[in-house]
Scaffold this active site. Structure first.
Site, mmCIF file in Angstrom:
data_model
loop_
_atom_site.group_PDB
_atom_site.id
_atom_site.type_symbol
_atom_site.label_atom_id
_atom_site.label_comp_id
_atom_site.label_asym_id
_atom_site.label_seq_id
_atom_site.Cartn_x
_atom_site.Cartn_y
_atom_site.Cartn_z
ATOM 1 N N TYR A 53 0.935 -0.860 -0.313
ATOM 2 C CA TYR A 53 0.266 0.473 0.158
ATOM 3 C C TYR A 53 0.852 1.418 -0.060
ATOM 4 O O TYR A 53 0.471 2.097 -0.824
ATOM 5 C CB TYR A 53 -1.100 0.204 1.390
ATOM 6 C CG TYR A 53 -2.649 -1.277 1.473
ATOM 7 C CD1 TYR A 53 -2.552 -2.459 1.333
ATOM 8 C CD2 TYR A 53 -3.014 -0.536 -0.568
ATOM 9 C CE1 TYR A 53 -3.421 -3.000 1.337
ATOM 10 C CE2 TYR A 53 -4.204 -1.825 -0.536
ATOM 11 C CZ TYR A 53 -4.347 -2.691 0.762
ATOM 12 O OH TYR A 53 -5.080 -3.903 -0.053
ATOM 13 N N ARG A 56 1.699 1.594 -2.999
ATOM 14 C CA ARG A 56 0.809 2.349 -3.976
ATOM 15 C C ARG A 56 0.546 4.166 -4.108
ATOM 16 O O ARG A 56 -0.541 4.613 -4.358
ATOM 17 C CB ARG A 56 -0.461 1.561 -4.299
ATOM 18 C CG ARG A 56 -0.266 0.231 -4.799
ATOM 19 C CD ARG A 56 -1.058 -0.043 -4.546
ATOM 20 N NE ARG A 56 -2.882 0.082 -5.235
ATOM 21 C CZ ARG A 56 -3.944 -0.250 -4.148
ATOM 22 N NH1 ARG A 56 -4.782 -1.415 -3.584
ATOM 23 N NH2 ARG A 56 -5.546 -0.179 -4.507
ATOM 24 N N ASN A 87 -13.107 2.639 -5.989
ATOM 25 C CA ASN A 87 -11.305 2.668 -6.257
ATOM 26 C C ASN A 87 -10.705 3.640 -4.690
ATOM 27 O O ASN A 87 -11.895 4.030 -4.244
ATOM 28 C CB ASN A 87 -10.775 3.896 -7.137
ATOM 29 C CG ASN A 87 -11.510 3.579 -8.902
ATOM 30 O OD1 ASN A 87 -11.425 2.026 -9.137
ATOM 31 N ND2 ASN A 87 -11.680 4.647 -9.397
ATOM 32 N N VAL A 88 -10.026 3.270 -4.411
ATOM 33 C CA VAL A 88 -8.871 4.087 -2.973
ATOM 34 C C VAL A 88 -8.342 5.487 -3.504
ATOM 35 O O VAL A 88 -7.481 5.500 -2.371
ATOM 36 C CB VAL A 88 -8.451 2.520 -2.672
ATOM 37 C CG1 VAL A 88 -9.769 1.375 -2.456
ATOM 38 C CG2 VAL A 88 -7.187 1.639 -3.094
ATOM 39 N N HIS A 104 -14.423 0.548 -1.239
ATOM 40 C CA HIS A 104 -13.674 -0.271 -0.428
ATOM 41 C C HIS A 104 -12.033 0.297 0.161
ATOM 42 O O HIS A 104 -11.369 0.172 0.181
ATOM 43 C CB HIS A 104 -12.915 -1.102 -2.210
ATOM 44 C CG HIS A 104 -13.955 -1.638 -2.365
ATOM 45 N ND1 HIS A 104 -13.394 -2.237 -4.090
ATOM 46 C CD2 HIS A 104 -14.830 -2.514 -2.073
ATOM 47 C CE1 HIS A 104 -14.481 -3.362 -4.158
ATOM 48 N NE2 HIS A 104 -15.366 -3.563 -3.262
ATOM 49 N N GLY A 170 -15.250 2.230 -16.095
ATOM 50 C CA GLY A 170 -13.614 1.101 -15.561
ATOM 51 C C GLY A 170 -13.492 0.743 -14.688
ATOM 52 O O GLY A 170 -12.869 0.426 -13.908
ATOM 53 N N SER A 172 -14.675 -3.443 -14.738
ATOM 54 C CA SER A 172 -15.068 -4.798 -14.801
ATOM 55 C C SER A 172 -16.222 -5.998 -14.265
ATOM 56 O O SER A 172 -16.382 -6.578 -14.919
ATOM 57 C CB SER A 172 -13.086 -6.287 -14.595
ATOM 58 O OG SER A 172 -13.403 -6.360 -13.649
HETATM 59 N N1 APR Z 1 -10.811 4.128 -19.729
HETATM 60 C C1 APR Z 1 -11.903 3.416 -18.538
HETATM 61 N N2 APR Z 1 -11.914 1.479 -18.560
HETATM 62 C C2 APR Z 1 -10.744 1.413 -18.567
HETATM 63 C C3 APR Z 1 -9.701 1.995 -18.774
HETATM 64 C C4 APR Z 1 -9.669 4.212 -19.553
HETATM 65 N N3 APR Z 1 -8.843 4.189 -19.603
HETATM 66 N N4 APR Z 1 -8.286 1.291 -19.479
HETATM 67 C C5 APR Z 1 -8.954 -0.094 -18.600
HETATM 68 N N5 APR Z 1 -9.960 0.424 -18.488
HETATM 69 C C6 APR Z 1 -11.278 -0.920 -18.021
HETATM 70 C C7 APR Z 1 -10.646 -2.785 -17.970
HETATM 71 O O1 APR Z 1 -11.288 -2.236 -19.459
HETATM 72 C C8 APR Z 1 -11.734 -3.042 -17.016
HETATM 73 O O2 APR Z 1 -13.107 -3.090 -17.426
HETATM 74 O O3 APR Z 1 -11.499 -0.768 -16.467
HETATM 75 C C9 APR Z 1 -11.959 -1.434 -15.815
HETATM 76 C C10 APR Z 1 -10.611 -2.860 -14.601
HETATM 77 O O4 APR Z 1 -11.417 -3.705 -13.911
HETATM 78 P P1 APR Z 1 -10.758 -4.226 -13.217
HETATM 79 O O5 APR Z 1 -9.154 -3.910 -12.689
HETATM 80 O O6 APR Z 1 -11.192 -5.272 -12.610
HETATM 81 O O7 APR Z 1 -10.916 -2.939 -11.931
HETATM 82 P P2 APR Z 1 -12.174 -2.741 -10.638
HETATM 83 O O8 APR Z 1 -12.847 -3.429 -11.602
HETATM 84 O O9 APR Z 1 -12.733 -1.376 -10.455
HETATM 85 O O10 APR Z 1 -12.099 -3.891 -9.721
HETATM 86 C C11 APR Z 1 -12.824 -3.936 -8.909
HETATM 87 O O11 APR Z 1 -11.438 -5.409 -7.520
HETATM 88 O O12 APR Z 1 -8.973 -6.251 -7.048
HETATM 89 C C12 APR Z 1 -10.711 -5.221 -6.922
HETATM 90 O O13 APR Z 1 -11.190 -3.824 -4.845
HETATM 91 C C13 APR Z 1 -9.775 -3.497 -6.040
HETATM 92 O O14 APR Z 1 -11.983 -2.335 -6.404
HETATM 93 C C14 APR Z 1 -11.430 -2.973 -6.911
HETATM 94 C C15 APR Z 1 -12.115 -4.150 -7.569
#
Ligand code: APR
Length: 232
Positions: A53, A56, A87-88, A104, A170, A172
């Protein structure tokens, strides 16, 4: 003013240089999540968790909000905007968004290990073993780790129940309960999903804007300007 609820994930901060989690080169490729982001990890190797952390947090101090964050601030002129973020980072705050709920946790804050109500801003990038709360207990990152409950999920669900428009940027939609928030939007609520990649979701009321956040939020702004006939 209509309620515009925005669920954001790591992708909205990607253009600010902050790594996402599940993409190629993402954080969970570099680290085993259960080794750095779980209560078991904290028990077993608190130094590694602190280092994860701290690294980051150090990167976050060098990052700046991007067009995606700023576009959401602009929408506050025309809608009652509520950000619900996974997001954190503090980039929504630094961009100027007013209503932000962190599901989170927050990277720039620390929490007492003996009283979760004792939360402190971290001065600079480093939190160390030996840093204690006012009761003398060790401070930990103010982050919701895997396996821990999400204290603000009910508050977030109530916000989504009042949405007139939902926007997803942004994420998944891999992690619950956050990903399930879409289901709390009233039936028929228009949902706009901004992501350069395909995102699997069973919800069929979605308009996909297949762009990065910076471009996608601008496109969304133009769509909403047309639909709700406001002039910027
Ligand atoms: N603009 C928009 N979306 C984007 C970009 C961008 N420039 N670049 C990547 N992405 C998308 C990816 O295609 C993906 O769908 O952002 C998403 C990121 O997904 P993850 O990496 O799974 O992140 P997230 O969904 O925030 O994860 C959720 O998982 O690990 C835990 O606690 C953590 O809060 C996090 C949670």
């Amino acid at each position: 003013m209509e309620n515009l609820v925005v669920l954001t994930g790591a992708g909205i901060s990607a253009e600010s240089g902050i790594k996402t989690f599940r993409e190629m080169g993402g954080l969970w490729e570099e680290y085993d999540v259960m080794e750095v982001a779980s209560p078991q990890a904290w028990e077993k190797n608190p130094e590694l968790v602190m280092r994860f952390y701290n690294e980051r947090r150090k990167k976050l101090l060098e990052a700046l909000p991007n067009e995606g964050h700023r576009g959401l601030v602009e929408l506050e002129k025309y809608f009652n905007v509520q950000i619900v973020t996974q997001n954190v980072d503090d980039l929504h705050e630094r961009a100027g968004s007013k209503n932000i709920l962190h599901l989170h946790g927050e990277l720039k804050k620390a929490r007492s290990t003996s009283d979760s109500n004792l939360i402190y801003e971290i001065d600079g990038w480093e939190l160390k073993l030996g840093d204690t709360c006012e009761k003398g207990s060790q401070l930990r990152p103010h982050i919701v780790w895997f396996g821990e409950t999400v204290p603000k999920i009910s508050e977030a669900a109530i916000i989504c129940e009042k949405a007139d428009i939902m926007v997803v940027i942004g994420t998944s939609l891999n992690v619950y309960p956050a990903a399930g928030l879409l289901d709390y939007a009233p039936h028929g609520t228009p949902i706009y999903l901004i992501d350069p990649n395909d995102v699997g979701t069973k919800n069929n009321n979605i308009t996909f804007i297949k762009e990065k956040a910076g471009t996608g939020v601008q496109q969304l702004f133009n769509i909403l300007k047309e639909k709700y006939s406001f002039n910027d």
